[in-house]
Design an enzyme around this catalytic site. Structure first.
Site, PDB file in Angstrom:
ATOM      1  N   HIS A 102      47.406  44.680  46.213  1.00  0.00           N
ATOM      2  CA  HIS A 102      47.273  45.311  45.297  1.00  0.00           C
ATOM      3  C   HIS A 102      45.624  45.661  45.081  1.00  0.00           C
ATOM      4  O   HIS A 102      45.555  44.820  43.793  1.00  0.00           O
ATOM      5  CB  HIS A 102      48.430  44.624  44.121  1.00  0.00           C
ATOM      6  CG  HIS A 102      48.817  45.639  43.693  1.00  0.00           C
ATOM      7  ND1 HIS A 102      48.426  46.627  43.576  1.00  0.00           N
ATOM      8  CD2 HIS A 102      49.545  45.088  41.700  1.00  0.00           C
ATOM      9  CE1 HIS A 102      49.478  47.372  41.410  1.00  0.00           C
ATOM     10  NE2 HIS A 102      49.649  46.564  41.358  1.00  0.00           N
ATOM     11  N   CYS A 146      49.364  40.265  36.015  1.00  0.00           N
ATOM     12  CA  CYS A 146      49.590  41.705  36.011  1.00  0.00           C
ATOM     13  C   CYS A 146      49.866  42.821  35.751  1.00  0.00           C
ATOM     14  O   CYS A 146      50.248  43.840  36.044  1.00  0.00           O
ATOM     15  CB  CYS A 146      49.238  42.425  38.039  1.00  0.00           C
ATOM     16  SG  CYS A 146      51.345  41.488  39.059  1.00  0.00           S
ATOM     17  N   ARG A 191      52.954  53.542  47.401  1.00  0.00           N
ATOM     18  CA  ARG A 191      52.916  51.845  46.864  1.00  0.00           C
ATOM     19  C   ARG A 191      54.248  52.056  47.611  1.00  0.00           C
ATOM     20  O   ARG A 191      55.165  53.055  47.658  1.00  0.00           O
ATOM     21  CB  ARG A 191      53.919  52.156  45.380  1.00  0.00           C
ATOM     22  CG  ARG A 191      54.733  50.954  45.503  1.00  0.00           C
ATOM     23  CD  ARG A 191      55.065  50.353  43.787  1.00  0.00           C
ATOM     24  NE  ARG A 191      54.083  50.182  42.902  1.00  0.00           N
ATOM     25  CZ  ARG A 191      53.561  48.964  41.755  1.00  0.00           C
ATOM     26  NH1 ARG A 191      54.890  48.846  41.514  1.00  0.00           N
ATOM     27  NH2 ARG A 191      52.799  48.867  41.402  1.00  0.00           N
ATOM     28  N   GLN A 239      44.792  46.294  41.322  1.00  0.00           N
ATOM     29  CA  GLN A 239      45.550  45.715  40.231  1.00  0.00           C
ATOM     30  C   GLN A 239      44.044  44.655  40.175  1.00  0.00           C
ATOM     31  O   GLN A 239      43.295  44.347  38.607  1.00  0.00           O
ATOM     32  CB  GLN A 239      46.800  45.130  40.186  1.00  0.00           C
ATOM     33  CG  GLN A 239      46.766  43.700  39.586  1.00  0.00           C
ATOM     34  CD  GLN A 239      47.001  44.742  37.791  1.00  0.00           C
ATOM     35  OE1 GLN A 239      48.059  45.072  38.346  1.00  0.00           O
ATOM     36  NE2 GLN A 239      46.569  43.863  36.972  1.00  0.00           N
ATOM     37  N   ARG A 257      44.046  49.328  33.798  1.00  0.00           N
ATOM     38  CA  ARG A 257      44.636  49.672  35.302  1.00  0.00           C
ATOM     39  C   ARG A 257      43.934  52.181  35.115  1.00  0.00           C
ATOM     40  O   ARG A 257      43.806  51.734  36.174  1.00  0.00           O
ATOM     41  CB  ARG A 257      45.583  49.628  35.700  1.00  0.00           C
ATOM     42  CG  ARG A 257      46.435  48.564  35.741  1.00  0.00           C
ATOM     43  CD  ARG A 257      45.918  48.141  37.299  1.00  0.00           C
ATOM     44  NE  ARG A 257      46.414  49.169  38.305  1.00  0.00           N
ATOM     45  CZ  ARG A 257      47.658  49.441  38.886  1.00  0.00           C
ATOM     46  NH1 ARG A 257      48.760  47.943  38.238  1.00  0.00           N
ATOM     47  NH2 ARG A 257      47.767  50.422  39.531  1.00  0.00           N
ATOM     48  N   ASP A 308      51.789  35.490  38.430  1.00  0.00           N
ATOM     49  CA  ASP A 308      52.188  36.605  38.778  1.00  0.00           C
ATOM     50  C   ASP A 308      53.826  35.817  38.653  1.00  0.00           C
ATOM     51  O   ASP A 308      54.162  34.786  38.618  1.00  0.00           O
ATOM     52  CB  ASP A 308      51.832  36.919  40.359  1.00  0.00           C
ATOM     53  CG  ASP A 308      52.721  38.834  40.975  1.00  0.00           C
ATOM     54  OD1 ASP A 308      53.289  39.574  39.719  1.00  0.00           O
ATOM     55  OD2 ASP A 308      52.407  39.160  41.925  1.00  0.00           O
TER      56      ASP A 308
HETATM   57  N1  NVA Z   1      53.579  40.496  43.651  1.00  0.00           N
HETATM   58  C1  NVA Z   1      54.368  41.684  42.647  1.00  0.00           C
HETATM   59  C2  NVA Z   1      53.338  42.371  41.661  1.00  0.00           C
HETATM   60  C3  NVA Z   1      53.984  43.661  41.105  1.00  0.00           C
HETATM   61  C4  NVA Z   1      53.072  44.041  40.077  1.00  0.00           C
HETATM   62  C5  NVA Z   1      55.485  42.135  43.498  1.00  0.00           C
HETATM   63  O1  NVA Z   1      54.848  42.319  44.302  1.00  0.00           O
HETATM   64  O2  NVA Z   1      56.296  42.994  43.061  1.00  0.00           O
HETATM   65  N1   CP Z   2      51.138  45.995  37.581  1.00  0.00           N
HETATM   66  C1   CP Z   2      51.690  46.547  37.750  1.00  0.00           C
HETATM   67  O1   CP Z   2      51.370  47.732  39.359  1.00  0.00           O
HETATM   68  O2   CP Z   2      52.589  47.360  37.311  1.00  0.00           O
HETATM   69  P1   CP Z   2      53.849  48.562  38.008  1.00  0.00           P
HETATM   70  O3   CP Z   2      54.157  47.054  39.051  1.00  0.00           O
HETATM   71  O4   CP Z   2      54.817  48.356  36.629  1.00  0.00           O
HETATM   72  O5   CP Z   2      53.155  49.612  38.400  1.00  0.00           O
END
Ligand code: NVA
Ligand code: CP
Length: 310
Positions: free
Chosen positions: A136, A265, A109, A139, A293, A225
């Protein structure tokens, strides 16, 4: 094979797998999930190790990958920027060369997709995108599986995206192109979804609406989101103003199909991108979505490490 091309199968964005590979993975997820629900031990990844690298915060991604890997008999090493040399400017290419000599699979990540790609280009083992600024995919894999579990095939359906043209939106667009559904998109101006950034040339699978209510009209699934994704915190106040009308509420759900689902998500901010009575209401499947997930990622890890079963 061209020099520099790799035979290793990575999962860096949704379009890294073909339609028929998704058909296999989604069916395989159902088998793996049922085994878990029946308390049946299934350990095809004994002696395999997953390295997880987190340069951004996580709850679901961390727990689902870690629990999933242990359930399949493997083990996990968790690294963050703060507790590894990544935070002290060791080049990503060097990190990839070292880490991938010791583990069988890597989940990352991070911020820019290019950073993930640089890691993958220097890795001896498959790399999975656990979220970047651009995409992502794990997800959306879980979201598609969740839709199918509740309503059957997603092909030919309408998914409404209300909110930021972000990593989730880009990935929904790739999924629409590959799996054959239509994405209705409504974003505030300045936060549009760009098919070029999303990496999709087929714009037949996307329809853009100024008004979020119009995007939701007739949708089989309404999804949103956070207004401010990780890495964009400096824009938080400006985004709160720009996104004020992009809150999925009962009015939006009322113009969707009568049996429309709501997804997010997570993490969610009730009263910002979604009203509490929608996310906590009867059309919401967010808890199944979060649980799934783990199941889709178990199928994905099995596929990348072992290939097709049966
Ligand atoms: N769009 C959000 C998703 C978090 C799971 C982010 O990138 O923070
Ligand atoms: N939806 C998701 O990726 O959650 P986290 O940021 O908690 O991993």
């Amino acid at each position: 094979m061209k020099p520099g091309m790799s035979l290793i199968k990575h999962y860096l964005q949704f379009k890294d797998l073909r339609t028929e590979e998704y058909a296999y993975l989604l069916a395989r997820t159902a088998v793996i999930k049922q085994r878990f629900k029946n308390y049946e031990k299934y350990t095809p990844l004994v002696d395999r190790t997953l390295a997880m690298i987190f340069e951004k915060a996580s709850t679901r991604t961390r727990v689902s990958f870690e629990a999933g890997m242990y359930q399949m008999g493997g083990s996990v090493v968790n690294l963050t920027t703060g507790d590894s040399q990544l935070g002290r400017a060791e080049p990503i290419e060097d990190s990839a060369k070292v880490i991938s000599r010791m583990v069988d699979l890597v989940m990352i990540r991070t911020y820019e997709q290019t950073k993930l790609e640089a890691f993958a280009a220097n890795s001896r083992v498959p790399v999975i995108n656990g979220l970047t600024n651009e995409y992502h995919p794990c997800q959306i894999l879980a979201d598609v599986f969740t839709y199918i579990e509740h309503r059957g095939s997603i092909q030919g359906k309408v998914v409404a995206w209300v909110g930021d043209g972000n990593n989730m939106a880009n990935t929904w667009l790739q999924a629409a192109d590959i799996l054959g559904f239509t994405l209705h998109v409504s974003t505030p101006s300045g936060y549009e979804l760009d098919p070029k950034v999303a990496g999709v040339s087929n714009t037949n699978c996307v329809k853009v609406f100024k008004n979020p209510l119009d995007a939701c009209r007739g949708a089989h699934l309404v999804t949103t989101d956070v207004w401010t994704s990780m890495g964009y915190e400096a824009e938080n106040e400006a985004r709160k103003t720009a996104f004020a009308d992009w809150c999925v509420d009962r009015e939006m759900m009322a113009v969707a199909q009568p049996d429309a689902l709501f997804m997010h998500c997570l993490p969610a901010h009730r009263g910002e991108e979604v009203a509490a009575d929608v996310i906590d209401g009867p059309q919401s499947v967010v808890w199944d979505e979060a649980e799934n997930r783990m199941h889709v990622q178990k199928a994905l890890m099995e596929y990348l490490l072992i290939g097709r079963i049966g």
